[in-house]
Motif scaffolding. Structure first.
Motif, short mmCIF file in Angstrom:
data_model
loop_
_atom_site.label_atom_id
_atom_site.label_comp_id
_atom_site.label_asym_id
_atom_site.label_seq_id
_atom_site.Cartn_x
_atom_site.Cartn_y
_atom_site.Cartn_z
N VAL A 29 0.84 -1.20 0.00
CA VAL A 29 0.00 0.00 0.00
C VAL A 29 0.88 1.25 0.00
O VAL A 29 0.63 2.20 -0.74
CB VAL A 29 -0.94 0.00 1.23
N CYS A 30 1.93 1.23 0.83
CA CYS A 30 2.83 2.39 0.88
C CYS A 30 3.52 2.61 -0.46
O CYS A 30 3.68 3.76 -0.90
CB CYS A 30 3.87 2.19 1.98
N LEU A 31 3.90 1.54 -1.12
CA LEU A 31 4.53 1.67 -2.43
C LEU A 31 3.55 2.21 -3.47
O LEU A 31 3.90 3.06 -4.30
CB LEU A 31 5.08 0.31 -2.89
N LYS A 32 2.32 1.73 -3.40
CA LYS A 32 1.30 2.19 -4.35
C LYS A 32 1.03 3.68 -4.17
O LYS A 32 0.85 4.42 -5.16
CB LYS A 32 0.00 1.40 -4.15
N ASP A 33 1.03 4.14 -2.93
CA ASP A 33 0.72 5.55 -2.63
C ASP A 33 1.95 6.45 -2.65
O ASP A 33 1.81 7.67 -2.47
CB ASP A 33 0.05 5.64 -1.25
N PHE A 34 3.14 5.88 -2.83
CA PHE A 34 4.36 6.69 -2.79
C PHE A 34 4.31 7.74 -3.90
O PHE A 34 4.11 7.41 -5.06
CB PHE A 34 5.59 5.81 -2.99
N PRO A 35 4.47 9.02 -3.58
CA PRO A 35 4.36 10.07 -4.58
C PRO A 35 5.36 9.87 -5.73
O PRO A 35 6.55 9.63 -5.49
CB PRO A 35 4.67 11.35 -3.82
N ALA A 36 4.87 9.95 -6.95
CA ALA A 36 5.75 9.82 -8.11
C ALA A 36 6.52 11.10 -8.35
O ALA A 36 7.67 11.08 -8.81
CB ALA A 36 4.93 9.45 -9.35
N SER A 37 5.90 12.23 -8.04
CA SER A 37 6.51 13.53 -8.31
C SER A 37 7.24 14.05 -7.08
O SER A 37 6.84 13.81 -5.94
CB SER A 37 5.44 14.53 -8.73
N SER A 38 8.30 14.81 -7.33
CA SER A 38 9.03 15.45 -6.24
C SER A 38 8.35 16.72 -5.76
O SER A 38 8.73 17.29 -4.74
CB SER A 38 10.46 15.79 -6.69
N GLU A 39 7.33 17.17 -6.49
CA GLU A 39 6.66 18.43 -6.14
C GLU A 39 5.98 18.36 -4.78
O GLU A 39 5.80 19.37 -4.11
CB GLU A 39 5.63 18.79 -7.21
N GLU A 40 5.58 17.15 -4.37
CA GLU A 40 4.86 16.99 -3.10
C GLU A 40 5.80 16.85 -1.90
O GLU A 40 5.34 16.76 -0.77
CB GLU A 40 3.94 15.79 -3.17
N ALA A 41 7.09 16.80 -2.14
CA ALA A 41 8.04 16.60 -1.05
C ALA A 41 8.00 17.77 -0.08
O ALA A 41 8.01 18.93 -0.48
CB ALA A 41 9.44 16.41 -1.60
N GLU A 42 7.95 17.46 1.21
CA GLU A 42 7.99 18.51 2.23
C GLU A 42 9.40 19.05 2.40
O GLU A 42 9.60 20.24 2.65
CB GLU A 42 7.48 17.96 3.56
N GLN A 43 10.39 18.17 2.26
CA GLN A 43 11.79 18.58 2.36
C GLN A 43 12.58 17.99 1.21
O GLN A 43 12.36 16.83 0.81
CB GLN A 43 12.39 18.11 3.69
N LYS A 44 13.51 18.79 0.69
CA LYS A 44 14.42 18.33 -0.35
C LYS A 44 15.83 18.75 0.04
O LYS A 44 16.05 19.87 0.49
CB LYS A 44 14.06 18.94 -1.71
N PHE A 45 16.77 17.83 -0.13
CA PHE A 45 18.16 18.10 0.23
C PHE A 45 19.05 17.76 -0.95
O PHE A 45 18.92 16.69 -1.54
CB PHE A 45 18.58 17.27 1.45
N ASP A 46 19.95 18.67 -1.25
CA ASP A 46 20.90 18.40 -2.32
C ASP A 46 22.17 19.21 -2.07
O ASP A 46 22.40 20.25 -2.65
CB ASP A 46 20.30 18.74 -3.69
N ARG A 47 22.97 18.72 -1.14
CA ARG A 47 24.27 19.32 -0.84
C ARG A 47 25.24 18.18 -0.57
O ARG A 47 24.89 17.00 -0.67
CB ARG A 47 24.17 20.28 0.35
N ARG A 48 26.47 18.50 -0.23
CA ARG A 48 27.51 17.47 -0.14
C ARG A 48 27.18 16.38 0.88
O ARG A 48 27.52 15.22 0.68
CB ARG A 48 28.86 18.11 0.22
#
Length: 281
Positions: free
Chosen positions: A52-71
């Motif tokens: 169920v969690c896999l089925k509902d896992f958001p496909a888009s990154s737009e819904e992410a509450e937090q995004k990290f992209d540093r070293r």
């Protein structure tokens, strides 16, 4: 056999009739684990719950509450359960229920665990191809509730994941002299561990799935009402593995030095200025 077979496969509820001592049989192994208290449990939940969690896992990154992209944390996203479909939301609400928490208390020996209704930093996590999370100790203070963080639970959602795909959870000793465990994030594998400033962990190996599939997991954090003014508020503390290209997290170090050295009034005005400038862009 599924460890938490008392969880309903359809709705994710943990039966109120569950053995009140369930988890106690794992407590000794948990306490004696190296390099800090932890345990790895295979087949932790009914597989249909994770489907169920896999089925509902958001496909888009737009819904992410937090995004990290540093070293120190590259291509990492987290999704708060409140934005997920009801089928997965009710599973997360079950993780905050008394029957589930009692099992975790029995395993860890930490009584009076408090769930987080805000799911601060918790929820569904995803790290994309080429991403990683450096070894670190977690933040220790839930400021809105003024609670002390005590336990992490990670449940993996990655089917047929091989060691060469990267993303292994590494557990290091406090002095960062050795990696005591490297745990492949395989489907329905659960890792529970004490959250302290000595529990160094992370998945520093780059995600390298041959089909570009990201690493996905469930992250749950639990607290106790033991925070007081004698404790030092700490954000995520990244550490460098010996003999690697890991980088020191100077941004955090500089911020912490400023907090320690600057008068409180100066820091309050500095935070207000940062907030104002962020709102103008």
């Amino acid at each position: 056999m599924v460890y938490l077979h008392e969880m309903d496969e359809k709705f994710g509820h943990v039966s109120s009739n569950i053995d009140r001592e369930k988890g106690s049989e794992l407590h000794e192994s948990y306490q004696q684990a190296d390099p800090f208290p932890h345990i790895v449990i295979e087949n932790f939940l009914p597989p249909n719950v994770l489907e169920v969690c896999l089925k509902d896992f958001p496909a888009s990154s737009e819904e992410a509450e937090q995004k990290f992209d540093r070293r120190q944390e590259r291509l990492k996203e987290s999704f708060n359960p409140d934005i997920l479909p009801p089928s997965t939301r009710q599973i997360f609400y079950s993780f905050n229920s008394r029957p589930f928490i009692r099992v975790i208390e029995n395993i860890t020996g930490i009584k009076g665990l408090i769930p987080d209704p805000y799911f601060a930093g918790a929820g569904l996590h995803r790290i994309h191809q080429g991403g990683h999370l450096s070894v670190h100790a977690d933040f220790n203070h839930h400021k809105p509730m003024n609670l002390e963080r005590r336990v992490n639970i990670l449940i993996y959602l990655n089917k047929d994941w091989q060691p060469e795909y990267g993303g292994q959870l590494e557990l290091w000793d406090q002095d960062m002299t050795r990696c005591a465990h490297s745990i492949v994030p395989s489907f329905n594998r659960c890792v529970i561990f004490n959250t302290t400033q000595e529990s160094m962990h992370g998945n520093p190996q780059l995600i390298n799935h041959p089909q570009g599939i990201p690493r996905r997991s469930i992250a749950l954090y639990y607290y106790t009402s033991t925070w007081d003014e004698t404790k030092r508020d700490a954000t995520t503390q990244f550490r460098v593995r010996p003999g690697t290209n890991d980088r020191v997290d100077w941004r955090t170090k500089v911020n912490e030095m400023a907090l320690e050295l600057a008068p409180p009034l100066v820091m309050r005005n500095f935070r207000r200025l940062k907030k104002h400038l962020a709102g103008t862009h």
